[in-house]
Design an enzyme around this catalytic site. Structure first.
Site, PDB file in Angstrom:
ATOM      1  N   SER A   1       0.687  -1.289  -0.135  1.00  0.00           N
ATOM      2  CA  SER A   1       0.018  -0.012  -0.016  1.00  0.00           C
ATOM      3  C   SER A   1       0.860   1.349   0.062  1.00  0.00           C
ATOM      4  O   SER A   1       1.568   1.509   0.792  1.00  0.00           O
ATOM      5  CB  SER A   1      -0.836   0.327   1.400  1.00  0.00           C
ATOM      6  OG  SER A   1      -1.874  -0.877   1.167  1.00  0.00           O
ATOM      7  N   HIS A  19      -3.118   0.600  -4.581  1.00  0.00           N
ATOM      8  CA  HIS A  19      -2.386  -0.543  -5.297  1.00  0.00           C
ATOM      9  C   HIS A  19      -2.610  -0.426  -6.767  1.00  0.00           C
ATOM     10  O   HIS A  19      -3.897  -0.382  -7.250  1.00  0.00           O
ATOM     11  CB  HIS A  19      -3.225  -1.947  -4.781  1.00  0.00           C
ATOM     12  CG  HIS A  19      -2.555  -2.156  -3.355  1.00  0.00           C
ATOM     13  ND1 HIS A  19      -1.691  -2.991  -3.149  1.00  0.00           N
ATOM     14  CD2 HIS A  19      -3.143  -1.721  -2.344  1.00  0.00           C
ATOM     15  CE1 HIS A  19      -1.379  -3.219  -1.992  1.00  0.00           C
ATOM     16  NE2 HIS A  19      -2.277  -2.462  -1.209  1.00  0.00           N
ATOM     17  N   HIS A  44      -5.344  -9.230  -1.755  1.00  0.00           N
ATOM     18  CA  HIS A  44      -5.511  -9.492  -0.151  1.00  0.00           C
ATOM     19  C   HIS A  44      -6.838 -10.385   0.263  1.00  0.00           C
ATOM     20  O   HIS A  44      -7.585 -10.624  -0.738  1.00  0.00           O
ATOM     21  CB  HIS A  44      -5.721  -8.314   0.648  1.00  0.00           C
ATOM     22  CG  HIS A  44      -4.526  -7.055   0.340  1.00  0.00           C
ATOM     23  ND1 HIS A  44      -4.704  -6.226  -0.786  1.00  0.00           N
ATOM     24  CD2 HIS A  44      -3.736  -6.788   1.116  1.00  0.00           C
ATOM     25  CE1 HIS A  44      -3.488  -5.637  -0.552  1.00  0.00           C
ATOM     26  NE2 HIS A  44      -2.652  -5.892   0.503  1.00  0.00           N
ATOM     27  N   TYR A  88      -8.615  -9.923   2.289  1.00  0.00           N
ATOM     28  CA  TYR A  88      -9.953  -9.222   2.810  1.00  0.00           C
ATOM     29  C   TYR A  88     -10.567  -8.809   1.665  1.00  0.00           C
ATOM     30  O   TYR A  88     -11.811  -8.471   1.718  1.00  0.00           O
ATOM     31  CB  TYR A  88      -9.458  -8.160   3.820  1.00  0.00           C
ATOM     32  CG  TYR A  88      -8.419  -6.993   3.043  1.00  0.00           C
ATOM     33  CD1 TYR A  88      -9.097  -6.328   2.034  1.00  0.00           C
ATOM     34  CD2 TYR A  88      -7.185  -6.820   3.732  1.00  0.00           C
ATOM     35  CE1 TYR A  88      -8.147  -5.236   1.521  1.00  0.00           C
ATOM     36  CE2 TYR A  88      -6.448  -5.873   3.158  1.00  0.00           C
ATOM     37  CZ  TYR A  88      -6.975  -5.155   2.132  1.00  0.00           C
ATOM     38  OH  TYR A  88      -6.009  -4.242   1.437  1.00  0.00           O
ATOM     39  N   GLU A  89     -10.256  -9.162   0.380  1.00  0.00           N
ATOM     40  CA  GLU A  89     -10.977  -8.795  -0.854  1.00  0.00           C
ATOM     41  C   GLU A  89     -11.935  -9.884  -1.039  1.00  0.00           C
ATOM     42  O   GLU A  89     -12.749  -9.849  -2.237  1.00  0.00           O
ATOM     43  CB  GLU A  89      -9.917  -8.682  -2.225  1.00  0.00           C
ATOM     44  CG  GLU A  89      -9.113  -7.307  -2.052  1.00  0.00           C
ATOM     45  CD  GLU A  89      -8.211  -7.241  -2.994  1.00  0.00           C
ATOM     46  OE1 GLU A  89      -8.472  -6.778  -4.133  1.00  0.00           O
ATOM     47  OE2 GLU A  89      -6.888  -7.494  -2.760  1.00  0.00           O
ATOM     48  N   ALA A 125       2.866  -1.930   3.955  1.00  0.00           N
ATOM     49  CA  ALA A 125       2.532  -1.242   5.001  1.00  0.00           C
ATOM     50  C   ALA A 125       2.298  -1.860   6.430  1.00  0.00           C
ATOM     51  O   ALA A 125       1.371  -2.591   6.156  1.00  0.00           O
ATOM     52  CB  ALA A 125       1.549  -0.036   4.514  1.00  0.00           C
ATOM     53  N   MET A 176      -1.880  -6.814   7.171  1.00  0.00           N
ATOM     54  CA  MET A 176      -2.909  -7.646   6.584  1.00  0.00           C
ATOM     55  C   MET A 176      -2.393  -8.455   5.162  1.00  0.00           C
ATOM     56  O   MET A 176      -3.238  -8.710   4.489  1.00  0.00           O
ATOM     57  CB  MET A 176      -4.213  -6.884   6.070  1.00  0.00           C
ATOM     58  CG  MET A 176      -4.462  -5.989   7.216  1.00  0.00           C
ATOM     59  SD  MET A 176      -6.014  -4.950   6.717  1.00  0.00           S
ATOM     60  CE  MET A 176      -6.094  -3.763   8.199  1.00  0.00           C
ATOM     61  N   SER A 177      -1.288  -8.646   5.095  1.00  0.00           N
ATOM     62  CA  SER A 177      -0.790  -9.199   3.788  1.00  0.00           C
ATOM     63  C   SER A 177       0.536  -9.953   4.046  1.00  0.00           C
ATOM     64  O   SER A 177       0.850 -10.463   5.086  1.00  0.00           O
ATOM     65  CB  SER A 177      -0.577  -8.046   2.773  1.00  0.00           C
ATOM     66  OG  SER A 177       0.847  -7.243   3.145  1.00  0.00           O
ATOM     67  N   ASN A 196       2.044   3.954  10.272  1.00  0.00           N
ATOM     68  CA  ASN A 196       1.217   4.451  11.537  1.00  0.00           C
ATOM     69  C   ASN A 196       1.496   3.780  12.857  1.00  0.00           C
ATOM     70  O   ASN A 196       2.185   2.637  12.877  1.00  0.00           O
ATOM     71  CB  ASN A 196      -0.289   4.421  11.196  1.00  0.00           C
ATOM     72  CG  ASN A 196      -0.515   2.702  11.031  1.00  0.00           C
ATOM     73  OD1 ASN A 196      -0.569   2.400   9.728  1.00  0.00           O
ATOM     74  ND2 ASN A 196      -0.956   2.072  12.158  1.00  0.00           N
ATOM     75  N   HIS A 235      -6.914   4.612   5.961  1.00  0.00           N
ATOM     76  CA  HIS A 235      -6.095   4.037   4.797  1.00  0.00           C
ATOM     77  C   HIS A 235      -5.500   5.136   3.989  1.00  0.00           C
ATOM     78  O   HIS A 235      -4.287   5.011   3.658  1.00  0.00           O
ATOM     79  CB  HIS A 235      -7.112   3.146   3.957  1.00  0.00           C
ATOM     80  CG  HIS A 235      -6.493   2.516   2.772  1.00  0.00           C
ATOM     81  ND1 HIS A 235      -5.613   1.658   2.760  1.00  0.00           N
ATOM     82  CD2 HIS A 235      -6.690   2.939   1.576  1.00  0.00           C
ATOM     83  CE1 HIS A 235      -5.087   1.421   1.729  1.00  0.00           C
ATOM     84  NE2 HIS A 235      -5.718   2.012   1.062  1.00  0.00           N
TER      85      HIS A 235
HETATM   86  N1  HPA Z   1      -2.959  -2.514  10.985  1.00  0.00           N
HETATM   87  C1  HPA Z   1      -3.267  -3.658  10.042  1.00  0.00           C
HETATM   88  N2  HPA Z   1      -2.637  -3.125   8.669  1.00  0.00           N
HETATM   89  C2  HPA Z   1      -2.001  -2.120   8.379  1.00  0.00           C
HETATM   90  C3  HPA Z   1      -1.888  -1.112   9.583  1.00  0.00           C
HETATM   91  C4  HPA Z   1      -2.412  -1.536  10.886  1.00  0.00           C
HETATM   92  O1  HPA Z   1      -2.161  -0.454  11.842  1.00  0.00           O
HETATM   93  N3  HPA Z   1      -0.909  -0.026   8.816  1.00  0.00           N
HETATM   94  C5  HPA Z   1      -0.871  -0.164   7.635  1.00  0.00           C
HETATM   95  N4  HPA Z   1      -1.386  -1.563   7.571  1.00  0.00           N
END
Ligand code: HPA
Length: 252
Positions: free
Chosen positions: A19, A50, A72, A74-75, A102, A194-195, A218, A230
Site C-alpha cells: 500500500s 495498489h 489480499h 480481505y478482498e 505497510a 494484513m498481507s 502508523n 487508509h
Molecule cells: N494494521 C493493519 N494493517 C495495517 C496497519 C495497521 O495498523 N497499517 C498499515 N497496514
C-alpha cells in the site's frame, strides 16, 4: 508483447510493493509493464493505493520484476488466489522475492515512516495457500538470514534506520482494536498488517528465498491518540518510498 519481454529478460529477483509504496518504481527505469489482469490466474486489485501491474526494471544492470500492488484475503479471495503472483514469478524462473508492506508499529523504539526488516511472522489469518495440499514445509527460517544481513549492511551504508522484528498478519480489512494490539504485543509482534504472510509461505514452499520489509505507516491502534485511516497509511507510505527505494537498490 510486454509479457514476452519480461519472459525474455529472465529476471531472477522480484519485489512486491504494498500500500502506497508503488512510487518506489519511479527510482528505477521501467523497461516493460504488464497489468495483473493480463496474467492468467491474476486480476486487478480492488484496493486504493495498489496499482495492479508488473514492471520490469534494471537494478545494477540486472533485470528485476516489480509487482506494483497485490491481492489480499480481505478482498474475499482465498490464500491460494492471493499468491498467484508468487507462482507466476516462480514459473518465470524467479528464485528470490522481496515482500514489502505497510504496517502498524507496535514496538516502542520505532517511529512512523521508518522501515522494519521482517525476521519472522505470526500467521493469524486462519488460512494458508497450502491448504488442502498436505505439504508439510519447514518454516523455521522463512525470511533469509543471509539476505537480512545484506539489508542491514545496505541500511548502514545509507545511514537509514532499519528495525528488525516480527510481523503479525491479520485478516482485516478493519484495523485492529486496542485490545487486539495488546494481545499481539504479548504474543511477540513488533508490527501488524494484513498481507505478505501467504506470499511468504507460498514462496518458501516453492523453495524461493524471501525477504520482508514493513514500512511503518502508523502506530497500531490504541498506542497513540489517533484514528486509523487508509488514506493516511497510503500517504505516509508515499512520502517514505524514497528511503525504501534506496535500500532496495543498495541491497540488490
Ligand atoms: N494494521 C493493519 N494493517 C495495517 C496497519 C495497521 O495498523 N497499517 C498499515 N497496514
Amino acid at each position: 508483447m510486454s509479457l514476452t519481454l519480461i519472459n525474455k529478460a529472465c529476471p531472477e529477483t522480484a519485489i512486491i510493493l504494498g500500500s502506497g509504496l508503488s512510487g518506489v518504481v519511479d527510482a528505477f527505469g521501467v523497461e516493460a509493464e504488464v497489468a495483473f489482469a493480463k496474467v492468467p490466474g491474476l486480476s486487478a486489485s480492488t484496493v486504493p493505493g495498489h496499482v495492479g501491474r508488473f514492471v520490469l526494471v534494471k537494478v545494477s544492470e540486472k533485470p528485476v520484476l516489480i509487482a506494483q500492488g497485490r491481492r489480499h484475503l480481505y478482498e474475499g479471495l482465498s490464500a491460494f488466489e492471493v499468491t498467484a503472483s508468487i507462482r507466476f514469478m516462480h514459473d518465470l524462473g524467479i528464485r528470490r522475492v522481496v515482500l514489502t508492506n505497510a504496517a502498524g508499529a507496535i514496538k516502542d523504539s520505532m517511529e512512523v515512516g521508518e522501515l522494519m526488516l521482517i525476521s519472522d511472522h505470526l500467521n493469524l489469518q486462519g488460512t494458508t495457500p497450502l491448504l488442502g495440499s498436505a505439504q508439510f514445509h519447514d518454516m523455521s527460517e522463512v525470511y533469509s538470514a543471509g539476505w537480512r544481513q545484506r539489508f542491514h549492511q545496505a541500511a548502514q551504508d545509507l545511514q537509514l534506520p532499519l528495525h528488525e522484528g516480527v510481523y503479525a498478519a491479520l485478516l482485516g480489512p478493519q484495523y485492529e482494536t486496542p485490545a487486539e494490539i495488546r494481545m499481539l504485543r504479548t504474543l511477540g509482534a513488533d508490527a501488524v498488517g494484513m498481507s505478505t504472510v501467504p506470499e511468504a509461505i507460498q514462496a518458501r514452499a516453492l523453495g524461493m528465498e524471501v525477504a520482508g520489509i514493513s514500512m511503518l505507516t502508523n502506530w497500531a491502534a490504541g498506542l497513540k491518540p489517533q484514528i486509523l485511516d487508509h488514506a493516511e497509511v497510503v500517504s505516509v507510505g508515499r512520502q517514505a518510498s524514497l528511503g525504501l527505494a534506496a535500500l532496495l537498490k543498495t541491497a540488490l
